[in-house]
Write a protein that holds these residues in place. Structure first.
Motif, PDB file in Angstrom:
ATOM      1  N   SER A  10       0.827  -1.206   0.000  1.00  0.00           N
ATOM      2  CA  SER A  10       0.000   0.000   0.000  1.00  0.00           C
ATOM      3  C   SER A  10       0.863   1.259   0.000  1.00  0.00           C
ATOM      4  N   ILE A  11       2.007   1.247   0.688  1.00  0.00           N
ATOM      5  CA  ILE A  11       2.924   2.388   0.656  1.00  0.00           C
ATOM      6  C   ILE A  11       3.413   2.624  -0.766  1.00  0.00           C
ATOM      7  N   ILE A  12       3.790   1.571  -1.456  1.00  0.00           N
ATOM      8  CA  ILE A  12       4.293   1.691  -2.830  1.00  0.00           C
ATOM      9  C   ILE A  12       3.196   2.221  -3.755  1.00  0.00           C
ATOM     10  N   ILE A  13       1.998   1.681  -3.637  1.00  0.00           N
ATOM     11  CA  ILE A  13       0.900   2.105  -4.513  1.00  0.00           C
ATOM     12  C   ILE A  13       0.539   3.564  -4.254  1.00  0.00           C
ATOM     13  N   PHE A  14       0.405   3.959  -2.986  1.00  0.00           N
ATOM     14  CA  PHE A  14       0.059   5.347  -2.676  1.00  0.00           C
ATOM     15  C   PHE A  14       1.147   6.312  -3.138  1.00  0.00           C
ATOM     16  N   THR A  15       2.410   5.915  -3.012  1.00  0.00           N
ATOM     17  CA  THR A  15       3.504   6.775  -3.462  1.00  0.00           C
ATOM     18  C   THR A  15       3.476   6.940  -4.983  1.00  0.00           C
ATOM     19  N   ILE A  16       3.249   5.858  -5.703  1.00  0.00           N
ATOM     20  CA  ILE A  16       3.188   5.934  -7.168  1.00  0.00           C
ATOM     21  C   ILE A  16       2.048   6.845  -7.614  1.00  0.00           C
ATOM     22  N   PHE A  17       0.868   6.679  -7.020  1.00  0.00           N
ATOM     23  CA  PHE A  17      -0.263   7.529  -7.398  1.00  0.00           C
ATOM     24  C   PHE A  17      -0.024   8.984  -6.997  1.00  0.00           C
ATOM     25  N   TYR A  58       3.820   4.171   6.186  1.00  0.00           N
ATOM     26  CA  TYR A  58       5.220   4.021   6.576  1.00  0.00           C
ATOM     27  C   TYR A  58       5.361   4.105   8.096  1.00  0.00           C
ATOM     28  N   LYS A  59       4.637   5.027   8.693  1.00  0.00           N
ATOM     29  CA  LYS A  59       4.680   5.185  10.157  1.00  0.00           C
ATOM     30  C   LYS A  59       4.143   3.927  10.832  1.00  0.00           C
ATOM     31  N   THR A  60       3.074   3.362  10.306  1.00  0.00           N
ATOM     32  CA  THR A  60       2.522   2.126  10.848  1.00  0.00           C
ATOM     33  C   THR A  60       3.487   0.968  10.653  1.00  0.00           C
ATOM     34  N   HIS A  61       4.130   0.927   9.504  1.00  0.00           N
ATOM     35  CA  HIS A  61       5.079  -0.149   9.185  1.00  0.00           C
ATOM     36  C   HIS A  61       6.283  -0.097  10.117  1.00  0.00           C
ATOM     37  N   SER A  62       6.764   1.103  10.432  1.00  0.00           N
ATOM     38  CA  SER A  62       7.952   1.208  11.286  1.00  0.00           C
ATOM     39  C   SER A  62       7.634   0.907  12.743  1.00  0.00           C
ATOM     40  N   GLU A  63       6.370   1.085  13.137  1.00  0.00           N
ATOM     41  CA  GLU A  63       5.968   0.765  14.510  1.00  0.00           C
ATOM     42  C   GLU A  63       5.726  -0.722  14.697  1.00  0.00           C
TER      43      GLU A  63
END
Length: 64
Positions: A10-17, A58-63
């Motif tokens: 989801s991070i990759i998709i949101f960043t691309i869009f 990203y914040k959720t992923h790092s936590e």
């Protein structure tokens, strides 16, 4: 698919869009949906939202 890989995807998709909408706003490519032409500022708003979603993921992923 586990939770961390879903968040990464989801991070990759949101960043691309977000990048796509930012580039559309900077270049000024017209976007017509049916007969309605979307103003360029809509792309800036969408870009900001997509980057916000990517940041929150990203914040959720790092936590986790």
């Amino acid at each position: 698919m586990n939770q961390l890989s879903f968040i990464r995807l989801s991070i990759i998709i949101f960043t691309i869009f977000g990048i796509i909408h930012l580039v559309r706003g900077l270049i000024g490519v017209p976007l017509t949906l049916n007969s309605w032409q979307a103003p360029v500022y809509v792309s800036y708003i969408e870009s900001a939202l997509f980057f916000l979603f990517a940041y929150l993921g990203y914040k959720t992923h790092s936590e986790a």
